[in-house]
Scaffold this motif. Structure first.
Motif, PDB file in Angstrom:
ATOM      1  N   MET A 249     -52.861 -51.427  29.080  1.00  0.00           N
ATOM      2  CA  MET A 249     -53.001 -50.243  29.922  1.00  0.00           C
ATOM      3  C   MET A 249     -51.952 -50.285  31.036  1.00  0.00           C
ATOM      4  O   MET A 249     -51.748 -51.319  31.666  1.00  0.00           O
ATOM      5  CB  MET A 249     -54.406 -50.190  30.534  1.00  0.00           C
ATOM      6  CG  MET A 249     -54.706 -48.916  31.289  1.00  0.00           C
ATOM      7  SD  MET A 249     -54.711 -47.453  30.252  1.00  0.00           S
ATOM      8  CE  MET A 249     -56.092 -47.782  29.151  1.00  0.00           C
ATOM      9  N   ILE A 250     -51.292 -49.158  31.264  1.00  0.00           N
ATOM     10  CA  ILE A 250     -50.264 -49.064  32.304  1.00  0.00           C
ATOM     11  C   ILE A 250     -50.760 -48.111  33.386  1.00  0.00           C
ATOM     12  O   ILE A 250     -51.322 -47.050  33.092  1.00  0.00           O
ATOM     13  CB  ILE A 250     -48.927 -48.547  31.720  1.00  0.00           C
ATOM     14  CG1 ILE A 250     -48.479 -49.414  30.541  1.00  0.00           C
ATOM     15  CG2 ILE A 250     -47.851 -48.526  32.804  1.00  0.00           C
ATOM     16  CD1 ILE A 250     -47.284 -48.873  29.804  1.00  0.00           C
ATOM     17  N   PHE A 251     -50.547 -48.477  34.645  1.00  0.00           N
ATOM     18  CA  PHE A 251     -50.970 -47.650  35.766  1.00  0.00           C
ATOM     19  C   PHE A 251     -49.743 -47.000  36.401  1.00  0.00           C
ATOM     20  O   PHE A 251     -48.706 -47.648  36.586  1.00  0.00           O
ATOM     21  CB  PHE A 251     -51.727 -48.486  36.794  1.00  0.00           C
ATOM     22  CG  PHE A 251     -52.958 -49.133  36.224  1.00  0.00           C
ATOM     23  CD1 PHE A 251     -54.152 -48.438  36.141  1.00  0.00           C
ATOM     24  CD2 PHE A 251     -52.908 -50.442  35.742  1.00  0.00           C
ATOM     25  CE1 PHE A 251     -55.284 -49.028  35.606  1.00  0.00           C
ATOM     26  CE2 PHE A 251     -54.032 -51.034  35.202  1.00  0.00           C
ATOM     27  CZ  PHE A 251     -55.226 -50.321  35.130  1.00  0.00           C
ATOM     28  N   TYR A 252     -49.874 -45.733  36.738  1.00  0.00           N
ATOM     29  CA  TYR A 252     -48.761 -44.968  37.295  1.00  0.00           C
ATOM     30  C   TYR A 252     -49.176 -44.294  38.597  1.00  0.00           C
ATOM     31  O   TYR A 252     -50.292 -43.781  38.719  1.00  0.00           O
ATOM     32  CB  TYR A 252     -48.302 -43.889  36.314  1.00  0.00           C
ATOM     33  CG  TYR A 252     -47.753 -44.407  35.006  1.00  0.00           C
ATOM     34  CD1 TYR A 252     -46.449 -44.877  34.910  1.00  0.00           C
ATOM     35  CD2 TYR A 252     -48.540 -44.400  33.854  1.00  0.00           C
ATOM     36  CE1 TYR A 252     -45.938 -45.334  33.705  1.00  0.00           C
ATOM     37  CE2 TYR A 252     -48.039 -44.864  32.648  1.00  0.00           C
ATOM     38  CZ  TYR A 252     -46.740 -45.335  32.579  1.00  0.00           C
ATOM     39  OH  TYR A 252     -46.229 -45.796  31.385  1.00  0.00           O
ATOM     40  N   ASP A 253     -48.253 -44.289  39.570  1.00  0.00           N
ATOM     41  CA  ASP A 253     -48.470 -43.555  40.821  1.00  0.00           C
ATOM     42  C   ASP A 253     -47.741 -42.217  40.750  1.00  0.00           C
ATOM     43  O   ASP A 253     -46.560 -42.159  40.358  1.00  0.00           O
ATOM     44  CB  ASP A 253     -47.948 -44.351  42.022  1.00  0.00           C
ATOM     45  CG  ASP A 253     -48.901 -45.466  42.416  1.00  0.00           C
ATOM     46  OD1 ASP A 253     -50.029 -45.491  41.877  1.00  0.00           O
ATOM     47  OD2 ASP A 253     -48.520 -46.311  43.248  1.00  0.00           O
TER      48      ASP A 253
ATOM     49  N   ILE B 185     -45.820 -45.320  27.534  1.00  0.00           N
ATOM     50  CA  ILE B 185     -44.755 -45.612  28.499  1.00  0.00           C
ATOM     51  C   ILE B 185     -44.060 -44.299  28.860  1.00  0.00           C
ATOM     52  O   ILE B 185     -43.590 -43.572  27.989  1.00  0.00           O
ATOM     53  CB  ILE B 185     -43.737 -46.616  27.917  1.00  0.00           C
ATOM     54  CG1 ILE B 185     -44.420 -47.950  27.642  1.00  0.00           C
ATOM     55  CG2 ILE B 185     -42.564 -46.796  28.879  1.00  0.00           C
ATOM     56  CD1 ILE B 185     -43.514 -48.973  26.979  1.00  0.00           C
ATOM     57  N   PHE B 186     -44.020 -44.012  30.158  1.00  0.00           N
ATOM     58  CA  PHE B 186     -43.370 -42.793  30.638  1.00  0.00           C
ATOM     59  C   PHE B 186     -42.254 -43.156  31.610  1.00  0.00           C
ATOM     60  O   PHE B 186     -42.314 -44.169  32.313  1.00  0.00           O
ATOM     61  CB  PHE B 186     -44.377 -41.882  31.349  1.00  0.00           C
ATOM     62  CG  PHE B 186     -45.500 -41.423  30.460  1.00  0.00           C
ATOM     63  CD1 PHE B 186     -45.254 -40.580  29.390  1.00  0.00           C
ATOM     64  CD2 PHE B 186     -46.803 -41.834  30.707  1.00  0.00           C
ATOM     65  CE1 PHE B 186     -46.287 -40.148  28.577  1.00  0.00           C
ATOM     66  CE2 PHE B 186     -47.844 -41.407  29.904  1.00  0.00           C
ATOM     67  CZ  PHE B 186     -47.582 -40.560  28.825  1.00  0.00           C
TER      68      PHE B 186
ATOM     69  N   LYS C 283     -44.434 -47.311  38.577  1.00  0.00           N
ATOM     70  CA  LYS C 283     -45.528 -48.012  37.909  1.00  0.00           C
ATOM     71  C   LYS C 283     -46.294 -48.807  38.961  1.00  0.00           C
ATOM     72  O   LYS C 283     -45.698 -49.394  39.859  1.00  0.00           O
ATOM     73  CB  LYS C 283     -44.982 -48.963  36.841  1.00  0.00           C
ATOM     74  CG  LYS C 283     -44.371 -48.269  35.645  1.00  0.00           C
ATOM     75  CD  LYS C 283     -43.888 -49.279  34.625  1.00  0.00           C
ATOM     76  CE  LYS C 283     -43.244 -48.592  33.435  1.00  0.00           C
ATOM     77  NZ  LYS C 283     -42.734 -49.561  32.439  1.00  0.00           N
ATOM     78  N   ASN C 284     -47.605 -48.809  38.819  1.00  0.00           N
ATOM     79  CA  ASN C 284     -48.468 -49.501  39.786  1.00  0.00           C
ATOM     80  C   ASN C 284     -49.022 -50.756  39.121  1.00  0.00           C
ATOM     81  O   ASN C 284     -49.846 -50.688  38.219  1.00  0.00           O
ATOM     82  CB  ASN C 284     -49.602 -48.564  40.221  1.00  0.00           C
ATOM     83  CG  ASN C 284     -50.363 -49.124  41.410  1.00  0.00           C
ATOM     84  OD1 ASN C 284     -50.460 -50.332  41.591  1.00  0.00           O
ATOM     85  ND2 ASN C 284     -50.921 -48.233  42.208  1.00  0.00           N
TER      86      ASN C 284
ATOM     87  N   GLU D 169     -52.694 -37.910  29.423  1.00  0.00           N
ATOM     88  CA  GLU D 169     -52.374 -37.770  28.016  1.00  0.00           C
ATOM     89  C   GLU D 169     -50.891 -37.489  27.838  1.00  0.00           C
ATOM     90  O   GLU D 169     -50.241 -36.931  28.723  1.00  0.00           O
ATOM     91  CB  GLU D 169     -53.190 -36.627  27.402  1.00  0.00           C
ATOM     92  CG  GLU D 169     -54.694 -36.791  27.522  1.00  0.00           C
ATOM     93  CD  GLU D 169     -55.208 -37.926  26.665  1.00  0.00           C
ATOM     94  OE1 GLU D 169     -54.512 -38.310  25.704  1.00  0.00           O
ATOM     95  OE2 GLU D 169     -56.314 -38.442  26.956  1.00  0.00           O
ATOM     96  N   ASN D 170     -50.393 -37.858  26.684  1.00  0.00           N
ATOM     97  CA  ASN D 170     -49.000 -37.567  26.360  1.00  0.00           C
ATOM     98  C   ASN D 170     -48.728 -36.069  26.449  1.00  0.00           C
ATOM     99  O   ASN D 170     -47.667 -35.623  26.853  1.00  0.00           O
ATOM    100  CB  ASN D 170     -48.676 -38.090  24.955  1.00  0.00           C
ATOM    101  CG  ASN D 170     -47.178 -38.143  24.702  1.00  0.00           C
ATOM    102  OD1 ASN D 170     -46.412 -38.440  25.608  1.00  0.00           O
ATOM    103  ND2 ASN D 170     -46.770 -37.841  23.486  1.00  0.00           N
TER     104      ASN D 170
END
Length: 705
Positions: free
Chosen positions: A1-5, A22-23, A45-46, A60-61
């Motif tokens: 799981m990836i966290f994003y700010d 991955i964005f 990325k957080n 979602e994508n």
């Protein structure tokens, strides 16, 4: 799981979302906030979210809208947050046009080759393979409505993949305007050639100033530089201070091979997104924009041109952060490593000083063919019968000009909210002994007040200079003058150009076209009439009351009036005349304009600014309270003043004092003015203010009303 700010519209702080995808940083998404979709931009990325993972929403994508802002824009956003000390919602409102309408789009991607396909399947696969992504609508248009079954089979075999994207809902609206045809000189002058050549040879500097008198051909230089950048595959941003200037300068950047886009506050969100999609593409293009265009994201930006850089319209005065486009441009130049070309016939003291100290300065003191410096006449209003600031000399000149089938421009600024006293016999105006600005007159209290330091004094009963009792408050109005002129010249077409008389892009462009085509005989207005109205039929330019601007309670008042007088004079062609009406004809600024002594004015004004420690030799910050009880605001500001002084910072604290317009919407406006040589000291002072106290904070203000 990836966290994003993410920075999300309407939210002052970053929000964290999670995904197993991955964005890219800079990607734009529609995100759920309290059940509603809002536009957001991914900033980083957080690694370790501070809140419970179970509370973090998924993205979602398909929430991705297909646009990615360059990382340089994110750097600029973070810098603005720190520089202006406001929430992120105040910053990103300028970068993301306000539209939350969206639709879902499906796209098909090529994955791998596959044997045993029939002919139609092979054709569809080959079509998708040649393109990065293909929408379902495009496929059906090319292969027919029966395509659904074929696409399902190809998906099942794993040779293509369908992905859903959020797409901004647009109605294919594009800001378009039929641009006038222009005559471009066949070849540059020797001086123009040298500037263009030197600009491309200079690699060590980023800041360039072209100081060219009106009619010297600055726009031609811009055009040639823009053309070369476009040929190199770069994009170009051209900024102008007013929307009314867009139709005047845009035709110079219309090239057959390259797209030209226009940008201003009157564009709809759909039109702005259309521009952004093109500036983020690979194709070179030019964008001619008003102030807000400074926030447009670009891929492969080559150069930024700031025309008429001295104009205060580049300063945002209505909403936080009260930025100046010049500051943003300079920071973008540093971040994106692109040169800036500032251009002006009367540059601001800030840019003039900057170009001389750490940039490149080009001077073009002569006009090109078709222009010559007009006669400048100073008319004293002291002993003339005046009706609505229309002196006998002015009326006679208007009549004479119209008889020659020439056109007239009359300028009267409306910065008249702050009233000052002036002797109608000798022109004397009471000034603050410490701040070198005019004192504002308050009729109810019958006092004169300085809005910088708070100095107060009683108004004189008679003029201390000539002992005359004819010392009165200034007043004026363009509507009254327009009405009077229509009575005096009933057979002539007379129009007014100010923010009250025109609204919306249609009226602005229509009025501009009418004047350029010669359908208007007399054009009266505010500073809008002095900006770029290039009509060879203009035979008279008149300043109805020059004292109003010079004596405005602002340290930039003299600079501003000098610039406007020179610009207005530049509107007049051969054998024309400029008339400046004043109660103080001995004012030295008029002599500088009359003799076209630009260098002399800048030298003297810079010396005065340095002596009084005003910009460009310092930074200033305005702190304003708005309270229902006047004394409450004074008390808060006195507390802050004592706190700053106690800290021992290298800051001059002026005030507190009332604003020139002391009460708005039932609240009293009190102010402190902080002045420091280094902006770091100002930021330290602002950090001393408790967060619970709410203020308007304006860094390097331009409006002291």
């Amino acid at each position: 799981m990836i966290f994003y700010d993410f920075l999300v519209t309407g939210v002052p702080f970053p929000l964290t979302y999670k995904s197993d995808k991955i964005f890219k940083v800079g990607s734009l998404f529609f995100l759920k906030v309290h059940g509603k979709k809002r536009l957001g931009i991914l900033i980083k990325k957080n690694e370790r979210p501070e809140i419970d993972i179970r509370q973090i929403k998924d993205i979602e994508n398909r929430d991705f809208i297909g646009l990615v802002y360059p990382e340089e824009i994110l750097t600029l956003i973070l810098w603005m947050k720190e520089y202006y000390r406001v929430g992120f919602d105040k910053i990103i409102q300028f970068f993301l046009p306000s539209s939350v309408s969206y639709i879902e789009k499906s796209y098909y991607f090529f994955i791998r080759e596959e044997e045993g396909l029939n002919e139609k399947e092979k054709k569809v696969l080959e079509y998708i393979k040649k393109r990065k992504r293909v929408s379902r609508r495009v496929l059906i248009k090319n292969f027919g409505a029966s395509l659904s079954y074929v696409l399902q089979k190809l998906e099942k075999k794993g040779v293509i993949k369908k992905t859903a994207f959020m797409k901004l809902h647009k109605k294919n609206k594009v800001f378009s305007y039929e641009l006038s045809e222009i005559r471009v000189p066949e070849k540059p002058t020797e001086r123009q050639s040298r500037i263009i050549r030197d600009f491309f040879r200079e690699t060590g500097k980023r800041i360039f100033l072209i100081h060219g008198v009106t009619g010297s051909g600055k726009t031609y230089i811009y055009r040639e530089i823009v053309k070369e950048f476009l040929e190199k595959g770069k994009k170009v941003l051209v900024l102008v201070p007013e929307i009314s200037l867009i139709p005047q300068i845009a035709p110079y950047f219309k090239f057959d091979k390259f797209n030209l886009f226009l940008w201003a506050f009157i564009l709809s969100a759909e039109e702005k997104w259309n521009v952004i999609e093109n500036t983020l593409s690979q194709e070179p293009c030019v964008v001619v924009a008003a102030r807000s265009g400074v926030f447009i994201p670009f891929k492969n930006l080559g150069v930024i041109i700031v025309d008429e850089e001295q104009e205060e319209s580049y300063k945002e005065k209505e909403k936080e952060p009260f930025y100046h486009a010049r500051d943003i441009v300079i920071k973008r130049s540093e971040i994106e490593n692109v040169p800036i070309i500032f251009g002006s016939a009367t540059p601001s003291l800030e840019v003039y000083n900057l170009s001389r100290s750490s940039g490149i300065y080009y001077s073009i003191p002569e006009r090109i063919s078709g222009y010559s410096n007009p006669e400048v006449e100073i008319v004293s209003l002291r002993n003339e019968p005046v009706r609505f600031y229309l002196s006998v000399s002015m009326l006679e000149s208007i009549e004479e000009t119209l008889k020659k089938n020439k056109k007239v421009i009359l300028f009267l600024n409306r910065r008249g909210f702050a009233h000052f006293l002036q002797c109608r016999f000798c022109g004397y105006v009471p000034l603050c002994p410490d701040c070198s600005i005019s004192l504002t007159y308050y009729k109810k209290k019958n006092i004169l007040l300085c809005h910088y330091c708070g100095w107060k004094e009683e108004p004189p009963e008679f003029c201390p200079k000539c002992n005359s009792y004819n010392i009165k408050v200034s007043s004026f109005g363009t509507e009254k003058i327009e009405e009077e002129l229509k009575n005096l010249f009933p057979d002539r077409t007379i129009c007014r150009m100010d923010r009250e008389a025109i609204s919306g892009r249609k009226k602005i462009f229509e009025l501009f076209d009418k004047f350029i085509k010669g359908d208007i005989d007399i054009l009266i207005g505010t500073q809008m009439v002095i900006k770029g109205l290039d009509n060879p039929l203009v035979g008279l330019a008149g300043v109805l009351y020059a004292d109003q601007e010079i004596n405005f309670p602002d340290f930039r008042a003299r600079e501003r009036m000098f610039q406007r007088l020179v610009q207005l004079t530049g509107r007049v062609r051969k054998e024309g005349k400029t008339i400046i009406q004043t109660y103080n004809p001995e004012e030295l600024i008029f002599e500088k304009v009359k003799n076209f002594d630009l260098e002399g004015f800048y030298k003297e004004e810079l010396e005065e600014r340095k002596k009084l420690n005003y910009p460009p030799f310092s930074h200033i910050t305005l702190i304003e309270t708005q309270t229902k009880i006047r004394e409450d605001g004074e008390e808060i500001l006195e507390y802050i003043k004592r706190k700053i002084i106690k800290e021992g910072l290298k800051i001059q604290v002026l005030g507190p004092s009332l604003a020139p317009i002391e009460k708005i919407k039932g609240k009293y406006r009190n102010r402190l003015l902080l002045k420091a040589e280094k902006i770091y000291d100002l930021k330290r002072a602002l950090d001393l203010i408790p967060e619970k106290l709410k203020f308007k904070i304006d860094l390097n203000p331009y409006d002291f009303l």
